[in-house]
Design an enzyme around this catalytic site. Structure first.
Site, PDB file in Angstrom:
ATOM      1  N   GLU A 254       0.874  -1.176   0.000  1.00  0.00           N
ATOM      2  CA  GLU A 254       0.000   0.000   0.000  1.00  0.00           C
ATOM      3  C   GLU A 254       0.902   1.213   0.000  1.00  0.00           C
ATOM      4  OE1 GLU A 254      -3.002   0.153  -0.726  1.00  0.00           O
ATOM      5  OE2 GLU A 254      -3.397  -1.992  -0.550  1.00  0.00           O
ATOM      6  N   GLU A 389       3.282  13.062  -4.779  1.00  0.00           N
ATOM      7  CA  GLU A 389       2.781  12.973  -3.406  1.00  0.00           C
ATOM      8  C   GLU A 389       3.684  13.829  -2.520  1.00  0.00           C
ATOM      9  OE1 GLU A 389       3.187   9.274  -0.988  1.00  0.00           O
ATOM     10  OE2 GLU A 389       1.067   9.600  -0.559  1.00  0.00           O
TER      11      GLU A 389
HETATM   12  N1  LIG Z   1       1.348   5.203   2.080  1.00  0.00           N
HETATM   13  C1  LIG Z   1       1.597   5.706   3.262  1.00  0.00           C
HETATM   14  O1  LIG Z   1       0.782   5.631   4.123  1.00  0.00           O
HETATM   15  C2  LIG Z   1       2.918   6.303   3.518  1.00  0.00           C
HETATM   16  C3  LIG Z   1       3.606   6.946   2.522  1.00  0.00           C
HETATM   17  N2  LIG Z   1       4.798   7.495   2.787  1.00  0.00           N
HETATM   18  C4  LIG Z   1       5.460   8.223   1.691  1.00  0.00           C
HETATM   19  O2  LIG Z   1       6.843   7.968   1.749  1.00  0.00           O
HETATM   20  C5  LIG Z   1       7.572   9.180   1.869  1.00  0.00           C
HETATM   21  C6  LIG Z   1       8.813   8.936   2.668  1.00  0.00           C
HETATM   22  O3  LIG Z   1       8.510   8.474   3.974  1.00  0.00           O
HETATM   23  P1  LIG Z   1       9.384   7.334   4.631  1.00  0.00           P
HETATM   24  O4  LIG Z   1       9.126   7.221   6.074  1.00  0.00           O
HETATM   25  O5  LIG Z   1      10.804   7.552   4.247  1.00  0.00           O
HETATM   26  O6  LIG Z   1       8.761   6.055   3.908  1.00  0.00           O
HETATM   27  P2  LIG Z   1       9.411   4.643   3.694  1.00  0.00           P
HETATM   28  O7  LIG Z   1       8.715   3.980   2.582  1.00  0.00           O
HETATM   29  O8  LIG Z   1      10.894   4.770   3.646  1.00  0.00           O
HETATM   30  O9  LIG Z   1       9.084   3.886   5.091  1.00  0.00           O
HETATM   31  C7  LIG Z   1       8.006   2.999   5.299  1.00  0.00           C
HETATM   32  C8  LIG Z   1       8.518   1.760   6.030  1.00  0.00           C
HETATM   33  O10 LIG Z   1       9.428   1.078   5.165  1.00  0.00           O
HETATM   34  C9  LIG Z   1      10.679   0.863   5.816  1.00  0.00           C
HETATM   35  N3  LIG Z   1      11.750   0.868   4.824  1.00  0.00           N
HETATM   36  C10 LIG Z   1      12.549   1.908   4.440  1.00  0.00           C
HETATM   37  N4  LIG Z   1      13.432   1.483   3.514  1.00  0.00           N
HETATM   38  C11 LIG Z   1      13.180   0.183   3.292  1.00  0.00           C
HETATM   39  C12 LIG Z   1      13.743  -0.802   2.415  1.00  0.00           C
HETATM   40  N5  LIG Z   1      14.736  -0.524   1.593  1.00  0.00           N
HETATM   41  N6  LIG Z   1      13.208  -2.052   2.430  1.00  0.00           N
HETATM   42  C13 LIG Z   1      12.174  -2.353   3.243  1.00  0.00           C
HETATM   43  N7  LIG Z   1      11.630  -1.473   4.101  1.00  0.00           N
HETATM   44  C14 LIG Z   1      12.110  -0.218   4.132  1.00  0.00           C
HETATM   45  C15 LIG Z   1      10.746   2.009   6.816  1.00  0.00           C
HETATM   46  O11 LIG Z   1      11.679   1.742   7.827  1.00  0.00           O
HETATM   47  C16 LIG Z   1       9.314   2.066   7.304  1.00  0.00           C
HETATM   48  O12 LIG Z   1       9.089   1.045   8.259  1.00  0.00           O
HETATM   49  C17 LIG Z   1       6.566  10.134   2.477  1.00  0.00           C
HETATM   50  O13 LIG Z   1       6.898  11.454   2.177  1.00  0.00           O
HETATM   51  C18 LIG Z   1       5.300   9.701   1.809  1.00  0.00           C
HETATM   52  O14 LIG Z   1       5.215  10.261   0.540  1.00  0.00           O
HETATM   53  C19 LIG Z   1       5.373   7.400   4.016  1.00  0.00           C
HETATM   54  C20 LIG Z   1       4.746   6.774   5.050  1.00  0.00           C
HETATM   55  C21 LIG Z   1       3.439   6.198   4.879  1.00  0.00           C
END
Ligand SMILES: NC(=O)C1=CN([C@@H]2O[C@H](COP(=O)(O)OP(=O)(O)OC[C@H]3O[C@@H](n4cnc5c(N)ncnc54)[C@H](O)[C@@H]3O)[C@@H](O)[C@H]2O)C=CC1
Ligand SMILES: O=C(O)CCC(=O)C(=O)O
Length: 487
Positions: A254, A389
């Protein structure tokens, strides 16, 4: 364990709290006052992950053999515990990621409701009888759990999202390894404590806190994890999906949204303004379902804009623990930098910033990741602020001639998560419902606000085309087994 009165939290593996094998820790800080450390959390490595996967593997045969009702009874207990700690968990969430305490408590209550919903799943039907062409045979379907499920969750809904993944995973007989976002790992540890206190057998649910690159990517590639469910950014989601696909594991992603609200000429403008503000700016715009494109029919554009600006000006930015605050800070410095960079880009590309988009002048807020809610005028669909986004409190107003154009503009996005329309015209409603390319379409309601008993997920780049929550969760967390029995 205290470091100068700042609490430390551990991983939870095989029913026990334990520090990271290498002893590493990271700070979780308060985005309202960035010098304030909420807690120290483990910075785990592959060894911790391997321990958690081994524990989940060892626990899975016995867990699967319990009845759904037996598994459900533990989820009911966890729900009661979560609810009894609502104030504390809500406060921790506010201190770690900034949303207001009211929203944080609401989310925690939603977590308890999700646990109860999936506790009840243990008593519901899991298959169907299908007539066989063999008169002597009985043919039916049943469901079997995937095995060990990896849960990677983000910081924006640190209670609801992991629970809407873990509760069905557990209810349907899987064991779980959970990697929460480090930004909200203290909140995660408090959720985990509820599961521990509810009495889940050791190894059934485990939590490993660490970086995305080590633990998240490690989970996606781990041969001992049979299915992986992720919520977060598109870039990371795709990496997780590719790693899972490469080794034949099931995955569910998601990801982002660029959600439109359409304001028709006959809309109740006061209600539409309230929905735009609530959908776009609550939680500081950090929801994948947040409203970010506001597509307004030109006949009511100026009237809508005036009402919107009036109400946005009255929103109070501040610490989420302060009862008068409507809008907390961005959850971390990266988010703040991203939001400010899009505000600059918006202006550079020719949009007009009508309100907000700056750091607040109040010196008490100087140490937090605050930005005032921004409203852009004269936005065209090709601008970055209309396409990417942002995940922050930024509303992009786009004027259109008529509903057909509004829907075309709304669909002109790589994302397709949620969308809403304000109108009283049944023709507008039907066109919108039928033509809108989004997983969640809402009429006379804001774009955010997911109901736990209904399927949730996006079209296009917003998801891996799977659905979470409600009865839809069974599709990911189980496999169908077709049974044919003959005497
Ligand atoms: N769809 C949603 O609800 C969300 C979207 N975002 C989007 O992502 C952008 C960046 O936020 P981040 O916190 O950096 O999101 P992210 O996608 O990096 O983090 C989400 C989860 O994935 C983990 N993660 C990070 N790198 C990973 C990897 N290489 N392999 C597996 N897991 C990994 C993180 O530790 C966290 O638990 C936000 O600005 C927003 O646009 C962020 C959070 C939630
Ligand atoms: O709108 C909601 O309640 C849920 C939003 C969501 O799932 C997300 O931001 O990841």
């Amino acid at each position: 364990m205290e470091k100068n009165t700042i609490p430390s939290f551990d991983n939870y593996i095989n029913g026990e709290w334990m520090p990271a094998v290498g002893g590493g820790t990271k700070k979780s800080i308060n985005p309202s006052r960035s010098h304030e450390i909420v807690g120290y959390v483990p910075d785990s490595s592959e060894a911790d992950l391997n321990g958690a996967v081994a524990a989940a593997e060892a626990a899975r045969a016995a867990w699967r053999k319990l009845t759904g009702a037996q598994r459900g009874s533990l989820l009911y207990k966890a729900a009661d515990l979560l609810e009894s700690r609502l104030d504390e968990i809500g406060e921790t969430m506010t201190r770690e990621m900034g949303k207001t305490w009211a929203e944080a408590k609401g989310e925690t209550a939603r977590g308890a409701a999700i646990l109860r919903y999936y506790a009840g799943e243990g008593m519901r039907s899991i298959g169907e009888v299908i007539p066989s062409t063999d008169a002597e045979a009985l043919m039916f379907t049943t469901r079997t759990p995937l095995g060990v499920v990896g849960v990677i969750s983000p910081w924006n809904f640190p209670v609801a999202i992991p629970i809407w993944k873990m509760a069905p995973a557990l209810a349907y007989g899987n064991t779980v390894v959970w990697k929460p976002a480090t930004e909200t790992a203290v909140t995660a540890a408090k959720v985990m404590q509820c599961l521990h206190d509810a009495g889940f057998p050791p190894g059934v649910v485990n939590m490993v806190i660490g970086s995305g690159s080590a633990i998240g990517q490690g989970m996606a590639s781990h041969p001992g994890i049979h299915g992986i469910t992720f919520t977060g950014s598109n870039a990371v989601g795709k990496q997780v999906g590719q790693a899972a696909l490469a080794r034949g594991a099931k995955y569910q992603l998601e990801m982002g949204g660029k959600n439109p609200i359409i304001i028709a000429a006959d809309a109740d403008l006061d209600l539409a303004v309230d929905a735009t503000i609530s959908g776009g700016l609550r939680s500081t715009g950090q929801k994948c379902t947040a409203t970010s494109r506001v597509i307004v029919i030109k006949d009511v554009y100026e009237a809508f804009k005036a009402k919107l600006l009036d109400k946005v000006a009255a929103l109070k930015v501040g610490d989420g623990m302060d009862a008068s605050t409507w809008l907390g800070p961005c959850a971390n410095e990266n988010q703040l930098d991203t939001v400010l960079s899009y505000i600059r880009k918006g202006t550079e590309e020719g949009a007009v910033l009508l309100a907000g988009g700056t750091r607040p002048s109040d010196p008490d807020l100087a140490d937090g990741f605050y930005v005032t809610p921004a409203v852009f005028d004269n936005v065209t669909p090709d601008m970055s602020i209309a396409r990417d986004e942002i995940f922050g409190p930024v509303l992009a107003l786009i004027a259109v001639e008529h509903i057909e154009q509004a829907i075309a503009v709304a669909n002109d996005s790589e994302y397709g998560l949620s969308a809403s329309i304000y109108t009283k015209d049944i023709g507008n409603v039907l066109s919108f419902v039928q033509e809108m390319e989004a997983g969640l379409v809402r009429v006379n309601a804001e774009t955010a606000g997911v109901e736990l008993q209904a399927p949730f997920g996006g079209m296009k780049q917003s998801s891996s085309h799977s659905r979470e929550q409600g009865q839809a969760a069974i599709e990911f967390f189980t496999s169908i087994k077709t049974v044919f029995i003959k005497p």
